[in-house]
Design an enzyme around this catalytic site. Structure first.
Site, short mmCIF file in Angstrom:
data_model
loop_
_atom_site.label_atom_id
_atom_site.label_comp_id
_atom_site.label_asym_id
_atom_site.label_seq_id
_atom_site.Cartn_x
_atom_site.Cartn_y
_atom_site.Cartn_z
N LYS A 114 0.91 -1.08 -0.09
CA LYS A 114 -0.05 0.09 0.18
C LYS A 114 0.90 1.40 0.08
O LYS A 114 0.54 2.29 -0.54
CB LYS A 114 -1.04 0.15 1.09
CG LYS A 114 -2.08 -1.22 0.98
CD LYS A 114 -3.29 -0.97 1.80
CE LYS A 114 -4.37 -1.80 1.58
NZ LYS A 114 -5.54 -1.81 2.30
N LYS A 197 -3.87 -10.67 -6.56
CA LYS A 197 -5.15 -10.74 -5.71
C LYS A 197 -6.30 -10.07 -6.05
O LYS A 197 -6.35 -8.69 -6.35
CB LYS A 197 -4.71 -10.42 -4.18
CG LYS A 197 -5.76 -10.81 -2.87
CD LYS A 197 -5.22 -10.47 -1.82
CE LYS A 197 -5.09 -9.12 -1.39
NZ LYS A 197 -4.88 -8.50 -0.08
N LYS A 200 -10.16 -4.77 -3.50
CA LYS A 200 -11.24 -3.80 -3.84
C LYS A 200 -10.61 -2.57 -4.23
O LYS A 200 -11.18 -1.61 -5.09
CB LYS A 200 -11.73 -3.22 -2.26
CG LYS A 200 -12.53 -4.30 -1.67
CD LYS A 200 -12.55 -3.50 -0.13
CE LYS A 200 -12.97 -4.58 0.86
NZ LYS A 200 -12.48 -4.16 2.40
#
Ligand code: TYM
Length: 335
Positions: A114, A197, A200
């Protein structure tokens, strides 16, 4: 206190997707009927560690709660609550921050993903995210945490924090929480790239199936999902090096509640032109009733607010005595 207690949670960022459902929520629903006391949190304090829309946060919190209930969580049995409604989470996080080494946080893969290349500019909230997660869990002395595989590293840190606290202050106070990474679909991959993966935050909406997608959208996304030209093999080993094929088989298995071997026994040797429509039918059959229930629930936001408020009352009643003990054990003044 019951011997076995579960706590888990999801972030109110964007819509939940099939990975969240198969990797976590579906298992929660099964576990609530077993010998566990369960608590399910909407982790809104975690959701603000990345840029977010303040005008949408409260509604996103209701939507996650609605998804839990629509999937089958019974809020009368398992409190559902927003993390921010129980301030003890944040306080315990601070106390745990004093027993967590920065080096350990730097090694967290979620932080590395992130924060991206610009680690120096990442926020302290994002960096300390796993410490808050440890607080979420240990505040309730949860013994079991059902999650997808991507959370495993965070749960290892939770165990280390519990061990540090126990060693420094009072042996045996916090349990060694067990991760529960269950079922066939512990890591659902993107429909566009079988090596990353399903998430969202991925840019392309075609990479994931959202729990709010209608039947036509689900069918279209599965039809367009990336595959290779070969038919399905007969064994799991034959899917090695074919991540997209393996992912679709895994999704089918988890939706149907069978093993991947059973899926291949049925579809081995078949082309994707046969397998994909079967998968699309199964996905629609499973997800559409849930989407319908979610829409119904969201048409009455006051009822969801009532459920969240009552969940928060129950969670606070469990959390406050634990935090009081921690303060005392750590030696704080008590009037
Ligand atoms: P979050 O909101 O990213 O994801 C919620 C749950 O969904 C699982 N999951 C997946 N499982 C399989 N395949 C995927 N592609 C996939 N994507 C997500 C996650 O593993 C998770 O179980 N840090 C947590 C939230 C959290 C939490 C907690 C969880 C905060 N405090 C305390 C348990 C206990 C997270 O970001 O989940």
């Amino acid at each position: 206190m019951t011997a076995k207690r579960i706590l888990s949670g999801m972030q109110p960022t964007n819509q939940l997707h099939l990975g969240n459902y198969l990797g976590a929520l579906k298992n929660w629903v099964a576990l609530q009927d077993q010998d566990y006391e369960c608590l399910f949190c909407v982790v809104d304090l975690h959701a603000i560690t990345m840029p977010y829309d303040r005008d949408k946060l409260a509604q996103a919190t209701r939507e996650i709660a609605a998804a839990y209930i629509a999937a089958g969580i019974d809020p009368a049995k398992c409190p559902i609550f927003p993390q921010s409604a129980v301030p003890a989470h944040s306080e315990l996080m601070w106390l745990f921050a004093t027993m967590t080494q920065m080096g350990k946080l730097e090694r967290m893969t979620q932080f590395k993903d992130k924060a991206g290349k610009n680690k120096e500019r990442a926020g302290l909230g994002l960096f300390s995210y796993p410490v808050l997660m440890a607080a979420d869990i240990l505040l309730y002395k949860a013994t079991h945490v059902p999650v997808g595989e991507d959370q495993k590293q965070h749960l290892e840190l939770t165990r280390e924090i519990a061990a540090t606290f126990n060693a420094r202050y009072q042996a045996g106070f916090f349990p060694q929480t067990e991760p529960m990474i269950l079922g066939e679909a512990t890591r659902v991959m993107s429909l566009r790239d079988g090596t990353s993966k399903m998430s969202k935050s991925a840019e392309s909406d075609m990479s994931r199936i959202n729990l709010t997608d209608d039947a036509d959208t689900i069918v279209r996304k599965i039809r367009k999902a990336k595959t290779d030209p070969a038919p399905l093999g007969e064994t799991i080993e034959s899917l090695q090096g074919r991540p997209e094929a393996l992912n679709l088989v895994t999704i089918y298995a988890a939706l149907a509640g069978v093993s991947r071997a059973e899926v291949l026994a049925q579809f081995g040797g078949q082309p994707f032109s046969v397998f994909k429509p079967a998968l699309a039918d199964l996905a629609v059959e499973t997800l559409s009733p849930m989407t319908g229930r979610m829409t119904d629930l969201l048409s009455d936001p006051a009822e969801i607010d009532r459920i969240l408020a009552s969940g928060a009352d129950k969670a606070r009643a469990l959390a406050e005595p634990v935090l009081r003990d921690v303060r005392e054990i750590m030696g704080f003044w008590r009037g």
